[in-house]
Design a protein around this motif. Structure first.
Motif, PDB file in Angstrom:
ATOM      1  N   PRO A  44       0.819  -1.198   0.000  1.00 42.73           N
ATOM      2  CA  PRO A  44       0.000   0.000   0.000  1.00 42.73           C
ATOM      3  C   PRO A  44       0.862   1.260   0.000  1.00 42.73           C
ATOM      4  CG  PRO A  44      -0.734  -1.573   1.672  1.00 42.73           C
ATOM      5  CD  PRO A  44       0.578  -2.059   1.169  1.00 42.73           C
ATOM      6  N   ARG A  90       0.021   6.818   2.112  1.00 41.45           N
ATOM      7  CA  ARG A  90      -1.247   7.367   2.570  1.00 41.45           C
ATOM      8  C   ARG A  90      -2.245   6.260   2.880  1.00 41.45           C
ATOM      9  NH1 ARG A  90      -3.527  12.142  -1.023  1.00 41.45           N
ATOM     10  NH2 ARG A  90      -1.484  12.917  -0.330  1.00 41.45           N
ATOM     11  N   GLU A  91      -2.179   5.153   2.123  1.00 41.21           N
ATOM     12  CA  GLU A  91      -3.105   4.049   2.350  1.00 41.21           C
ATOM     13  C   GLU A  91      -2.858   3.373   3.701  1.00 41.21           C
ATOM     14  OE1 GLU A  91      -5.725   2.821   0.462  1.00 41.21           O
ATOM     15  OE2 GLU A  91      -5.477   4.754  -0.516  1.00 41.21           O
ATOM     16  N   TRP A  92      -1.626   3.434   4.188  1.00 43.31           N
ATOM     17  CA  TRP A  92      -1.322   2.826   5.478  1.00 43.31           C
ATOM     18  C   TRP A  92      -2.060   3.520   6.619  1.00 43.31           C
ATOM     19  CZ3 TRP A  92       1.209  -1.581   6.611  1.00 43.31           C
ATOM     20  CH2 TRP A  92       2.011  -2.158   5.630  1.00 43.31           C
ATOM     21  N   VAL A 148      -5.091   4.261   7.061  1.00 38.31           N
ATOM     22  CA  VAL A 148      -6.389   3.686   7.440  1.00 38.31           C
ATOM     23  C   VAL A 148      -6.225   2.549   8.439  1.00 38.31           C
ATOM     24  CG1 VAL A 148      -7.427   4.331   5.234  1.00 38.31           C
ATOM     25  CG2 VAL A 148      -6.407   2.059   5.497  1.00 38.31           C
ATOM     26  N   ALA A 187      -2.853  -5.120   5.549  1.00 38.85           N
ATOM     27  CA  ALA A 187      -2.329  -4.220   4.517  1.00 38.85           C
ATOM     28  C   ALA A 187      -1.852  -5.003   3.298  1.00 38.85           C
ATOM     29  CB  ALA A 187      -1.188  -3.380   5.088  1.00 38.85           C
ATOM     30  N   SER A 231      -4.904  -5.434  -1.196  1.00 36.79           N
ATOM     31  CA  SER A 231      -4.903  -5.370  -2.663  1.00 36.79           C
ATOM     32  C   SER A 231      -5.512  -6.622  -3.285  1.00 36.79           C
ATOM     33  CB  SER A 231      -3.474  -5.185  -3.182  1.00 36.79           C
ATOM     34  OG  SER A 231      -2.654  -6.289  -2.816  1.00 36.79           O
ATOM     35  N   ARG A 237      -9.928  -3.006  -0.388  1.00 32.68           N
ATOM     36  CA  ARG A 237      -9.518  -2.089   0.668  1.00 32.68           C
ATOM     37  C   ARG A 237     -10.457  -2.143   1.870  1.00 32.68           C
ATOM     38  NH1 ARG A 237     -10.593   3.441   1.758  1.00 32.68           N
ATOM     39  NH2 ARG A 237      -8.828   4.549   2.713  1.00 32.68           N
TER      40      ARG A 237
END
Length: 334
Positions: free
Chosen positions: A3, A6-8, A10, A99, A103, A107
């Motif tokens: 990820p 920024r995706e981390w 969440v 995480a 994918s 998500r």
């Protein structure tokens, strides 16, 4: 793919909650039951070579013993420091496993999975013990997910291959019960023949090289203790069996509740998740179920000592619990 940074973000809230639950009153928690195995081994003067080449009559865990020995070279060891490796592994399970799976399963399902792992009573419990179960769970899940990600990403994904090689090689060093689950990814070769992925998978030469490399690492790590103390492991096999009376308590531990309605709801969402993930990605769904089934089948076949006790059976199956929780997570967002 890993990820993006920024995706981390969440996964930060479930990680915070999971950390709070795992740390709550931990400094005042005294050593109990099997935690003393490692303490006795270290107290009796177990050096690094002794720790790394002996399974022990009471299964002190080679990997955990080596970790603790290294900590002892840096600082004094108390109850909290003994549990530090398990605590760190428990925290990583909450964020790293979801995480890496996000994918593959989506998500939203990845986020739900993170929350589920954060509050899982069984994962919290084993993260607070100076025993290898949380570490083995982390390594086994990284191995299973890493192999799948590498298998389906032709021409790239070498990092995932290293995830599998290192995690699968080290997991049995912490607990031999991880062997079935970390070897089960090899079944993906057969599963892919039944349900071909959208893009061409890895070649047989690449797969053989990775599996042989992993097997070689396992032989390197496990041969010395096997030559020295394999008998102590053998004597604990075929000593008990999984009984029907064990199942209610086992299900309660894995689900996190003994209430019938909770078990029914989780089971319903798991069923929905199996159907939904199978429709979306039959290869992934079949692969995860195969890894879980391999661990369960090996447990029943091996019949280790005290298997009829629910918490004992649970510590062998917790290894694949995060993979099992993928299905309720997918079902919840389906």
């Amino acid at each position: 793919m890993m990820p993006a940074k920024r995706e981390w973000l969440v996964f930060v809230p479930p990680w915070v909650l999971g950390t709070i639950l795992r740390l709550y009153q931990l400094p005042t928690q005294i050593l109990v039951d099997d935690e003393w195995h490692l303490v006795h081994r270290l107290r009796n003067g177990g050096g690094l070579t002794s720790l790394a080449t002996d399974f022990g009559t009471s299964d002190h865990s080679i990997g955990l013993g080596v970790c603790t020995w290294l900590i002892m070279q840096l600082t004094s060891v108390d109850e909290l420091m003994l549990r530090l490796p398990s605590l760190l592994a428990g925290q990583l399970i909450v964020v790293l496993v979801p995480a890496l799976l996000a994918s593959l399963i989506g998500r939203e399902a990845g986020i739900v999975l993170a929350w589920g792992l954060a509050v899982s009573p069984l994962l919290c419990f084993f993260s607070r013990l100076a025993r290898p179960y949380a570490i083995t769970t982390l390594l086994t899940c990284l191995a299973a997910v890493g192999f799948y990600r590498w298998f389906i990403t032709m021409g790239k994904g070498h990092r995932s291959a290293w995830w599998y090689l290192l995690s699968a090689s080290l997991a049995p060093l912490f607990h031999l019960a991880a062997l079935p689950a970390v070897l089960a990814p090899a079944s993906l070769v057969v599963i892919a023949r039944l349900f071909p992925p959208p893009s061409p998978p890895r070649s047989y030469r690449q797969i053989t090289c990775l599996l042989l490399g992993t097997a070689g690492m396992m032989v390197f790590f496990l041969t010395p203790p096997a030559l020295h103390s394999a008998g102590s492991v053998v004597t604990r096999l075929h000593a008990d069996q999984l009984q029907l009376s064990t199942l209610p308590g086992l299900v309660e531990l894995l689900v996190g509740s003994g209430r019938t309605v909770v078990v029914a709801v989780v089971g319903a969402f798991a069923g929905i998740g199996i159907v939904a993930l199978t429709r979306r990605d039959r290869l992934l769904a079949t692969y995860l179920l195969t890894v879980i089934a391999a661990q369960l089948a090996a447990l029943v076949a091996a019949g280790p000592l005290m298997l009829h006790v629910p918490i004992v059976a649970a510590r062998y199956l917790v290894i694949v619990l995060p993979l099992l929780w993928v299905f309720p997570a997918v079902g919840l967002v389906a």
